[in-house]
Design an enzyme around this catalytic site. Structure first.
Site, PDB file in Angstrom:
ATOM      1  CD  GLU B 242      -2.425   1.272   2.807  1.00  0.00           C
ATOM      2  OE1 GLU B 242      -2.669   0.167   3.337  1.00  0.00           O
ATOM      3  OE2 GLU B 242      -2.793   2.359   3.294  1.00  0.00           O
ATOM      4  NE  ARG B 268       7.666  37.534 -12.474  1.00  0.00           N
ATOM      5  CZ  ARG B 268       7.708  37.608 -11.149  1.00  0.00           C
ATOM      6  NH1 ARG B 268       6.890  36.872 -10.423  1.00  0.00           N
ATOM      7  NH2 ARG B 268       8.555  38.421 -10.545  1.00  0.00           N
TER       8      ARG B 268
END
Lengths: 365, 378
Positions: B242, B268
């Site tokens: 898991e 930018r």
């Protein structure tokens, strides 16, 4: 998907490590270590069999460097510049006569070079005064931070301008080459690190490796990044080894300090950063025909160089006061780690190169 | 050493990416804001054969492997980490667990329904007072001739408010510590069973989480999963895989953050106002994503080859979750208040990423697990 090393690679790694533990020591002087490495055949690893070498792959060569670095990082670094960087460049870019002259001697460990680290800012701006025509390079200038040993007879200078990407090979005993005294370093003590002055040194054609490919310096840069990462990984593995041993031996409050959860968390962090660096280095070096980009190689180095300092620092912390004295090897590992860290430190050069490559890729440039 | 994905893996990944963009992407915002689980998308996921990865064809699965299943989870998580969490709880925690530990009859009865998406699966270990100390669980299964009577509570159970099949653990021998735990299958709804509370989480919204109450719930003997009193092995082997499986959610979060940062920096850059810290952030997220991806795929690959992966899985989820959270925090710092608006994905990734350093064992527990493995104290 195969996530593990091959049997041959594991053998090279294990045998080199065992040999290094038995034979190399941090206290040994440089030339002594070098002679042992030559006798052990470690310089022969990357050189192709036609020049008397072993023809091992890049990862196998890096594994040998990592194993040497677990015992003596500075010897590993100097060796790596030969076996990981120069051997590859001579193979790729040398002429047949140059290969005949250099590679067998390199294999035997008979040919040591003095050279800069491209990763060091000083070297990126080598102030060489270049007067060239098609045949001859006449160079004057000061070369900073050159890695060097007393046995090195040849200086390798990387040259990059608009017309030429080349390696220039200079004879160190030549009157036009003036060696300055070696610097003492706070870490990587076995490294000899000095400035050289060249005064009107004329390079003949046979002493210029490659004049065309603009990939040469990029290749040097990539391989150097992986070589330095292998040294950093060796330091981290050594830290993990010493930290685990000490934490189980040292008792406080009537029990080994390894039982304390704060110590366990440090051990887990040391393991985690070591393992991430290891996987990234091995995976990149395993790519077919070493077809990794400079960005990928720099990312490996960014990870390893960012990880190695906190790993070494936490190891010293587990040792407490004993980590701060020379009875144990961890203070040395901490100082050596700082050297690696400083290579990407203040300049942010590596981060900038990675980021700009990714931005350019995004913009389709 | 070769981490390249093979054709089977690539096919699963591409199918899931396509599905996620087409069906999940338009709903991701609404899922988060309304905390709503999209049942209809779940059925579609089953119909697209994306709920049967890692399950054999004889049980309605795709016959592929756990790596394929995890890659599907990664692709879904890129669009919605919450949906991927529900997918992981259903497929890996429930269906794969049943495949590893169930009898032929149990697998035949339930796996086809889970693989088709007709049913939703869940797994329950944690209790209101039992978190990291999972083996100290207080839920009790009392034996009768024909089965077991269950009493107790479970907490933080993913998918439980919508689940049709629940795997849960309870004490069958309260004096035997971890050797007195057994695993069970429970079809829902069941008499005496209730979702006493649907939890209102800060992130992973849209993946329903519940608190469960068992009040004299009867479980027939044939629904014992694995052997009596040997649930400990089922829990521990399940937890390892898991952890590796859910690490893929973190990989997707980092990929998403990296793309946001690069887009923003490119903008930018064009305006020549790119601050230097953008470079550090982009280079950091890139190395975190690449290195933790290798750790995750390695753990999954070793699990696929039936190796014990306690240390490797703990490494994968410890590093991927902490770095994904840092990436999300710093991405939000970069985008600033624009990214803090509810409709902006940056703040959602930041809230979602926080669960991953808590669920399936906190970072602290993961460190202890690694240390105990290193020290040979397992």
């Amino acid at each position: 998907m195969n996530t593990e090393l091959s049997t041959e690679q594991l053998l090279i790694q294990e045998n080199t490590y065992k040999w290094a533990v038995d034979n190399l020591s941090v206290q040994d002087d440089f030339d002594h270590c070098h002679n042992l490495l030559s006798e052990q055949g470690l310089f022969a690893l990357p050189v192709s069999e036609s020049y008397g070498g072993v023809g091992a792959d890049l990862l196998a060569t890096l594994l040998s460097i990592e194993s040497i670095a677990q015992v003596n990082p500075s010897i590993a670094l100097y060796t790596a510049m030969h076996t990981v960087v120069l051997a590859d460049l001579f193979h790729r870019y040398g002429t047949d006569p140059q290969k005949q002259q250099i590679l067998p001697a390199l294999t035997e460990g008979q040919m040591l070079f003095a050279l800069p680290l491209l990763q060091s800012m000083e070297c990126l701006h080598l102030p060489v005064d270049l007067k060239s025509d098609s045949q001859l390079f006449d160079v004057s200038g000061q070369c900073h931070q050159i890695l060097h040993s007393e046995q090195a007879k040849t200086l390798v200078l990387p040259l990059a301008n608009e017309e030429h990407h080349a390696l220039l090979l200079a004879e160190i005993g030549h009157p036009a080459v003036e060696l300055q005294p070696a610097h003492q370093l706070a870490g990587m003590q076995n490294l000899h690190w000095r400035h050289l002055n060249l005064t009107d040194y004329v390079f003949q054609q046979e002493n210029v490796v490659n004049q065309q490919s603009h990939l040469l310096l990029e290749r040097w840069h990539s391989l150097e990044a992986l070589a330095l990462s292998a040294v950093a990984l060796g330091i981290m593995k050594s830290c993990l080894h010493h930290a685990l041993n000490y934490a189980q031996q040292r008792e406080q409050f009537g029990q080994p300090i390894a039982n304390f959860q704060l110590i366990q968390a440090k051990l887990a962090d040391i393991y985690a950063e070591t393992e991430l660096s290891r996987l990234l280095l091995y995976q990149t070096a395993s790519l077919t025909d070493s077809e990794f980009t400079l960005t990928e190689a720099l990312t490996v180095f960014h990870q390893a160089a960012s990880a190695v300092e906190p790993v070494a620092e936490q190891t010293v912390q587990i040792f407490g006061g004993y980590g701060y004295i020379r009875d144990f090897p961890v203070e040395q590992l901490w100082r050596d780690a700082k050297f690696i860290r400083l290579l990407i430190g203040g300049s942010q050069q590596v981060q900038r190169q990675i980021a700009e490559a990714l931005i350019a890729e995004q913009e389709g440039i | 050493m070769d981490f390249a994905l093979d054709n089977m893996h690539l096919a699963a990944q591409q199918a899931a990416e396509k599905f996620a963009l087409q069906y999940l992407s338009p709903l991701a915002l609404e899922m988060d804001i309304a905390d709503s689980f999209p049942q209809d998308i779940w059925q579609k996921l089953g119909a697209a054969h994306l709920l049967g990865a890692g399950l054999p064809e004889e049980f309605g699965g795709q016959g592929s492997d756990v790596i394929s299943a995890a890659l599907i989870g990664e692709a879904l998580a890129y669009v919605s980490p919450a949906f991927s969490l529900s997918y992981g709880a259903h497929l890996n925690l429930c269906a794969h667990n049943l495949l590893r530990n169930g009898t032929e009859a149990q697998k035949k009865a339930y796996l086809p329904k889970l693989a088709s998406g007709e049913w939703i699966g869940a797994l329950a270990i944690t209790e209101p007072n039992i978190g990291s100390d999972a083996m100290g669980m207080q839920c009790v299964a009392q034996q009768r001739d024909d089965g077991f009577i269950i009493n107790g509570n479970k907490m933080f159970i993913t998918n439980s408010p919508v689940a049709d099949l629940l795997i849960f653990y309870a004490k069958t021998d309260t004096a035997a510590g971890k050797r007195g735990i057994s695993a069970f299958l429970l079809e829902l709804p069941a008499e005496g069973f209730s979702v006493s509370r649907r939890l209102d989480k800060v992130g992973m919204r849209g993946s329903p989480t519940g608190e469960l109450r068992f009040d004299n719930v009867f479980v027939p003997r044939q629904n014992l999963l694995g052997k009596l009193n040997q649930g400990y092995k089922v829990v521990m082997s399940g937890l390892d895989i898991e952890r590796a499986f859910l690490s893929t959610i973190n990989l997707a979060v980092m990929r998403h953050c990296l793309e946001i940062c690069i887009d923003y920096a490119a903008l930018r850059h064009k305006q020549s106002t790119k601050p230097q810290q953008y470079d550090s952030l982009i280079a950091d997220i890139y190395r975190w994503q690449r290195s933790t991806r290798l750790a995750t795929y390695r753990a999954l690959s070793l699990a696929q080859q039936q190796h014990r992966i306690s240390k490797e899985a703990a490494l994968a989820i410890l590093t991927s979750s902490e770095k994904a959270l840092r990436a999300a925090e710093q991405t939000l710092d970069l985008v600033q208040l624009m990214g803090f608006r509810s409709e902006n994905v940056a703040q959602r990734l930041w809230r979602d990423a926080k669960l991953m350093v808590i669920g399936a064992g906190t970072s602290e527990i993961r460190r202890l697990l690694i240390a105990r493995e290193l020290l040979g104290q397992r």
